[in-house]
Scaffold this active site. Structure first.
Site, PDB file in Angstrom:
ATOM      1  N   ASP A  19       8.750  88.532  58.164  1.00 28.10           N
ATOM      2  CA  ASP A  19       9.002  89.302  58.526  1.00 28.10           C
ATOM      3  C   ASP A  19       9.283  91.216  58.470  1.00 28.10           C
ATOM      4  O   ASP A  19       9.952  91.306  58.705  1.00 28.10           O
ATOM      5  CB  ASP A  19       9.265  89.141  60.737  1.00 28.10           C
ATOM      6  CG  ASP A  19       8.790  89.434  60.878  1.00 28.10           C
ATOM      7  OD1 ASP A  19       7.894  90.209  60.987  1.00 28.10           O
ATOM      8  OD2 ASP A  19       9.165  88.959  62.211  1.00 28.10           O
ATOM      9  N   ARG A  23       7.200  97.656  59.878  1.00 26.97           N
ATOM     10  CA  ARG A  23       8.342  98.440  59.912  1.00 26.97           C
ATOM     11  C   ARG A  23       8.642  99.233  59.021  1.00 26.97           C
ATOM     12  O   ARG A  23       9.103 100.474  59.273  1.00 26.97           O
ATOM     13  CB  ARG A  23       9.522  97.938  61.074  1.00 26.97           C
ATOM     14  CG  ARG A  23       9.529  97.705  62.590  1.00 26.97           C
ATOM     15  CD  ARG A  23      10.299  96.664  63.162  1.00 26.97           C
ATOM     16  NE  ARG A  23       9.420  94.985  62.976  1.00 26.97           N
ATOM     17  CZ  ARG A  23      10.060  93.876  63.458  1.00 26.97           C
ATOM     18  NH1 ARG A  23      11.341  93.527  63.447  1.00 26.97           N
ATOM     19  NH2 ARG A  23       9.454  93.004  62.905  1.00 26.97           N
ATOM     20  N   HIS A  36       2.493  94.812  53.784  1.00 27.70           N
ATOM     21  CA  HIS A  36       2.087  94.381  53.563  1.00 27.70           C
ATOM     22  C   HIS A  36       2.116  94.334  51.628  1.00 27.70           C
ATOM     23  O   HIS A  36       2.247  93.508  50.682  1.00 27.70           O
ATOM     24  CB  HIS A  36       1.322  93.780  53.680  1.00 27.70           C
ATOM     25  CG  HIS A  36       0.521  93.843  55.443  1.00 27.70           C
ATOM     26  ND1 HIS A  36       1.994  92.961  55.764  1.00 27.70           N
ATOM     27  CD2 HIS A  36      -0.392  94.474  55.653  1.00 27.70           C
ATOM     28  CE1 HIS A  36       1.817  93.224  57.312  1.00 27.70           C
ATOM     29  NE2 HIS A  36       0.396  94.117  57.532  1.00 27.70           N
ATOM     30  N   SER A  64       0.059  83.183  60.041  1.00 25.12           N
ATOM     31  CA  SER A  64       0.192  82.675  60.986  1.00 25.12           C
ATOM     32  C   SER A  64      -1.039  82.294  61.791  1.00 25.12           C
ATOM     33  O   SER A  64      -2.553  83.226  62.000  1.00 25.12           O
ATOM     34  CB  SER A  64       1.213  82.718  62.424  1.00 25.12           C
ATOM     35  OG  SER A  64       0.856  83.561  63.419  1.00 25.12           O
ATOM     36  N   GLU A  66      -1.334  82.827  65.079  1.00 22.45           N
ATOM     37  CA  GLU A  66      -1.663  84.083  66.270  1.00 22.45           C
ATOM     38  C   GLU A  66      -2.290  85.643  65.527  1.00 22.45           C
ATOM     39  O   GLU A  66      -1.987  86.259  66.363  1.00 22.45           O
ATOM     40  CB  GLU A  66      -0.031  83.998  66.994  1.00 22.45           C
ATOM     41  CG  GLU A  66       0.230  82.522  67.805  1.00 22.45           C
ATOM     42  CD  GLU A  66       0.309  81.433  67.176  1.00 22.45           C
ATOM     43  OE1 GLU A  66       0.746  82.113  66.041  1.00 22.45           O
ATOM     44  OE2 GLU A  66       0.239  80.931  67.971  1.00 22.45           O
ATOM     45  N   TRP A  68      -4.314  85.858  63.564  1.00 22.40           N
ATOM     46  CA  TRP A  68      -5.929  85.908  63.809  1.00 22.40           C
ATOM     47  C   TRP A  68      -6.227  86.847  64.910  1.00 22.40           C
ATOM     48  O   TRP A  68      -7.224  87.799  64.762  1.00 22.40           O
ATOM     49  CB  TRP A  68      -6.834  84.902  63.404  1.00 22.40           C
ATOM     50  CG  TRP A  68      -6.631  84.045  62.661  1.00 22.40           C
ATOM     51  CD1 TRP A  68      -6.124  83.052  62.559  1.00 22.40           C
ATOM     52  CD2 TRP A  68      -7.267  84.156  61.474  1.00 22.40           C
ATOM     53  NE1 TRP A  68      -5.888  82.039  61.654  1.00 22.40           N
ATOM     54  CE2 TRP A  68      -6.823  83.148  60.769  1.00 22.40           C
ATOM     55  CE3 TRP A  68      -7.667  85.072  60.610  1.00 22.40           C
ATOM     56  CZ2 TRP A  68      -7.714  82.811  58.993  1.00 22.40           C
ATOM     57  CZ3 TRP A  68      -8.132  85.169  59.627  1.00 22.40           C
ATOM     58  CH2 TRP A  68      -8.666  83.742  58.482  1.00 22.40           C
ATOM     59  N   LEU A 130       9.274  75.074  39.991  1.00 19.96           N
ATOM     60  CA  LEU A 130       9.615  74.726  42.241  1.00 19.96           C
ATOM     61  C   LEU A 130       7.882  74.705  42.597  1.00 19.96           C
ATOM     62  O   LEU A 130       7.289  75.307  41.767  1.00 19.96           O
ATOM     63  CB  LEU A 130       9.126  76.771  42.258  1.00 19.96           C
ATOM     64  CG  LEU A 130       9.429  77.275  43.389  1.00 19.96           C
ATOM     65  CD1 LEU A 130      11.082  76.959  44.235  1.00 19.96           C
ATOM     66  CD2 LEU A 130       9.502  78.162  43.916  1.00 19.96           C
ATOM     67  N   ARG A 185      14.986  83.976  58.063  1.00 15.88           N
ATOM     68  CA  ARG A 185      13.968  85.254  58.891  1.00 15.88           C
ATOM     69  C   ARG A 185      14.475  86.440  58.612  1.00 15.88           C
ATOM     70  O   ARG A 185      15.645  86.311  58.762  1.00 15.88           O
ATOM     71  CB  ARG A 185      13.570  85.067  60.426  1.00 15.88           C
ATOM     72  CG  ARG A 185      12.900  85.436  60.581  1.00 15.88           C
ATOM     73  CD  ARG A 185      12.068  85.419  62.213  1.00 15.88           C
ATOM     74  NE  ARG A 185      10.953  86.733  63.361  1.00 15.88           N
ATOM     75  CZ  ARG A 185      10.259  86.569  63.895  1.00 15.88           C
ATOM     76  NH1 ARG A 185      10.126  85.208  63.799  1.00 15.88           N
ATOM     77  NH2 ARG A 185       9.599  86.788  63.403  1.00 15.88           N
ATOM     78  N   ARG A 191      13.883  84.770  66.196  1.00 16.23           N
ATOM     79  CA  ARG A 191      13.054  83.185  66.408  1.00 16.23           C
ATOM     80  C   ARG A 191      11.813  82.786  65.548  1.00 16.23           C
ATOM     81  O   ARG A 191      11.651  83.090  64.220  1.00 16.23           O
ATOM     82  CB  ARG A 191      12.010  83.953  68.015  1.00 16.23           C
ATOM     83  CG  ARG A 191      11.212  85.003  67.329  1.00 16.23           C
ATOM     84  CD  ARG A 191       9.991  85.460  68.530  1.00 16.23           C
ATOM     85  NE  ARG A 191       9.114  86.647  68.187  1.00 16.23           N
ATOM     86  CZ  ARG A 191       9.993  88.006  68.425  1.00 16.23           C
ATOM     87  NH1 ARG A 191      11.117  88.169  69.253  1.00 16.23           N
ATOM     88  NH2 ARG A 191       9.764  89.481  67.742  1.00 16.23           N
TER      89      ARG A 191
HETATM   90  C1  IPE Z   1       5.872  85.695  62.077  1.00 12.11           C
HETATM   91  O1  IPE Z   1       5.578  86.828  62.123  1.00 12.11           O
HETATM   92  C2  IPE Z   1       4.547  84.825  61.500  1.00 12.11           C
HETATM   93  C3  IPE Z   1       4.776  85.776  59.732  1.00 12.11           C
HETATM   94  C4  IPE Z   1       5.376  85.683  59.274  1.00 12.11           C
HETATM   95  C5  IPE Z   1       3.630  84.740  58.814  1.00 12.11           C
HETATM   96  P1  IPE Z   1       4.933  87.443  63.483  1.00 12.11           P
HETATM   97  O2  IPE Z   1       5.126  89.299  63.440  1.00 12.11           O
HETATM   98  O3  IPE Z   1       4.077  87.524  63.413  1.00 12.11           O
HETATM   99  O4  IPE Z   1       6.051  87.176  64.685  1.00 12.11           O
HETATM  100  P2  IPE Z   1       6.330  87.321  66.299  1.00 12.11           P
HETATM  101  O5  IPE Z   1       5.323  88.399  66.712  1.00 12.11           O
HETATM  102  O6  IPE Z   1       7.247  88.827  66.018  1.00 12.11           O
HETATM  103  O7  IPE Z   1       7.344  86.571  66.959  1.00 12.11           O
HETATM  104  C1  IPE Z   2       4.675  90.114  58.587  1.00 13.78           C
HETATM  105  O1  IPE Z   2       5.378  92.104  58.978  1.00 13.78           O
HETATM  106  C2  IPE Z   2       3.617  90.332  57.903  1.00 13.78           C
HETATM  107  C3  IPE Z   2       2.840  88.927  58.632  1.00 13.78           C
HETATM  108  C4  IPE Z   2       2.776  88.504  59.594  1.00 13.78           C
HETATM  109  C5  IPE Z   2       1.236  89.023  58.132  1.00 13.78           C
HETATM  110  P1  IPE Z   2       4.720  92.074  60.257  1.00 13.78           P
HETATM  111  O2  IPE Z   2       3.538  92.571  60.156  1.00 13.78           O
HETATM  112  O3  IPE Z   2       4.601  91.515  61.328  1.00 13.78           O
HETATM  113  O4  IPE Z   2       5.419  93.449  60.666  1.00 13.78           O
HETATM  114  P2  IPE Z   2       6.498  93.631  61.587  1.00 13.78           P
HETATM  115  O5  IPE Z   2       6.956  92.728  62.576  1.00 13.78           O
HETATM  116  O6  IPE Z   2       5.644  94.985  62.725  1.00 13.78           O
HETATM  117  O7  IPE Z   2       7.636  95.344  61.302  1.00 13.78           O
HETATM  118 MG    MG Z   3       6.110  90.848  63.011  1.00 13.99          MG
END
Ligand code: IPE
Ligand code: IPE
Ligand code: MG
Length: 243
Positions: A19, A23, A36, A64, A66, A68, A130, A185, A191
Site C-alpha cells: 500500500d 501517496r 504504481h 482487490s 474493491e 475495481w 519460492l 502492510r 487494517r
Molecule cells: C489494499 O489497499 C489493496 C491492495 C493493496 C491491493 P487499498 O489502498 O485498496 O486499501 P484501503 O482502501 O486503504 O483500505
Molecule cells: C496500493 O497503493 C496499490 C493498489 C491498491 C493497487 P495505493 O494505490 O492504494 O496507494 P495509496 O494508498 O492511495 O497511497
Molecule cells: Mg491504498
C-alpha cells in the site's frame, strides 16, 4: 537488521499488503500511476528477498475486489502495467527459480491480462523455489463466498457429507498453501482491507510507515526480525509453551 536464517525460524509464507503507491507519487507531485510504476522494484525486492531466504510462499495483494471501483483510468493503467510487468519479469522469475500463481476472480481481468498471466504461470510451473502468489481481483470475502458456493454444490451432490474447518480450507483458493505466519502492510495503515481473512487467524502482523515503492529487502528483514521476537501462543499460556 540481523535475522536468524535457520529455515525452522523463518516464516514459510509471507503475505504483503502493498500500500501507498498513490501517496508516494503525490509526494513527488506526480500522478498516481507513477507510484504504481515505481512499485515494481519493490515487488522485485520482496520476491528476491524471500527467495534468497528460502521462504516457500510470498502472497502479494496487488488488486482487490474493491479496487475495481477506482477511477477507470487508474484501473486501466494498473491492468496495462500488470501485462507489461508479467511479460518483462517472467525470465527473471525463472532465473530465481520462482513459480508464479494467482488467486482471485481472474475471469474479471481483461483478456490480455488473463492470457499473459496464464502463460507466465505455465512457463514457471516447473520452478521449485519460492512460489509467488499474486492476489488479483481478490478479497477474503470473495474467496469465502466462492468456497461456500462450491462446497454447498458438492454437499448437495453427495461429494462431501461433513463440513469441518479443514473442509472449508480445501475450497479456498489458498487450499494448497500453508497459512501465512507473517503479514506485512506498508504505508502506515493498520487494517486488513479484505485480504486473507480466513488464513490470518493466527498470523503475526507487521505495520510499517514505509510507502510501498520505497520497500526494500531491509524492510522485509526488519519484519522477519520482529516476527522472530514474538511469542506465538495460539491461545495457550506462555508457561505451556516452554514445558
Ligand atoms: C489494499 O489497499 C489493496 C491492495 C493493496 C491491493 P487499498 O489502498 O485498496 O486499501 P484501503 O482502501 O486503504 O483500505
Ligand atoms: C496500493 O497503493 C496499490 C493498489 C491498491 C493497487 P495505493 O494505490 O492504494 O496507494 P495509496 O494508498 O492511495 O497511497
Ligand atoms: Mg491504498
Amino acid at each position: 537488521m540481523s535475522i536468524n536464517r535457520d529455515k525452522a525460524n523463518l516464516p514459510k509464507h509471507v503475505a504483503i499488503i502493498m500500500d501507498g503507491n498513490g501517496r508516494w507519487a503525490k509526494k513527488q507531485g506526480a500522478k498516481r500511476i507513477f507510484g504504481h510504476k515505481n512499485a515494481i522494484k519493490a515487488v522485485r525486492e520482496a520476491t528476491e528477498g524471500c527467495a534468497e531466504l528460502g521462504v516457500d510462499f510470498l502472497t502479494l495483494y496487488a488488486f482487490s475486489t474493491e479496487n475495481w471501483d477506482r477511477p477507470k483510468a487508474e484501473v486501466f493503467g494498473l491492468m496495462k502495467l500488470l501485462v507489461s510487468t508479467i511479460r518483462s519479469e517472467t525470465k527473471t522469475l525463472t532465473k530465481n527459480n520462482v513459480k508464479l500463481r494467482a488467486i482471485g476472480d481472474i475471469s474479471k481481468l481483461p483478456a490480455d491480462c488473463q492470457k499473459e498471466l496464464q502463460e507466465a504461470i505455465q512457463l514457471t510451473e516447473g520452478n521449485t523455489g519460492l512460489t509467488l502468489v499474486l492476489a488479483l481481483s481478490y478479497s477474503g470475502r470473495w474467496d469465502i463466498t466462492q468456497a461456500t458456493q462450491r462446497m454447498s454444490e458438492d454437499f448437495k451432490e453427495g461429494k462431501i457429507d461433513v463440513i469441518e474447518q479443514d473442509t472449508i480450507k480445501q475450497y479456498l483458493s489458498t487450499a494448497s498453501m500453508p497459512d501465512p505466519e507473517l503479514l506485512i502492510r506498508t504505508s502506515g495503515e493498520q487494517r486488513i482491507s479484505n485480504f486473507l481473512l480466513w488464513e490470518i487467524a493466527y498470523t503475526e502482523l507487521f505495520f510499517t510507515n514505509i510507502l510501498w515503492p520505497d520497500f526494500r529487502r531491509e524492510v522485509l528483514h526488519e519484519a522477519i526480525g520482529a516476527f522472530q521476537n514474538r511469542e506465538r501462543r495460539y491461545g495457550k499460556t506462555s508457561e505451556q509453551l516452554t514445558t
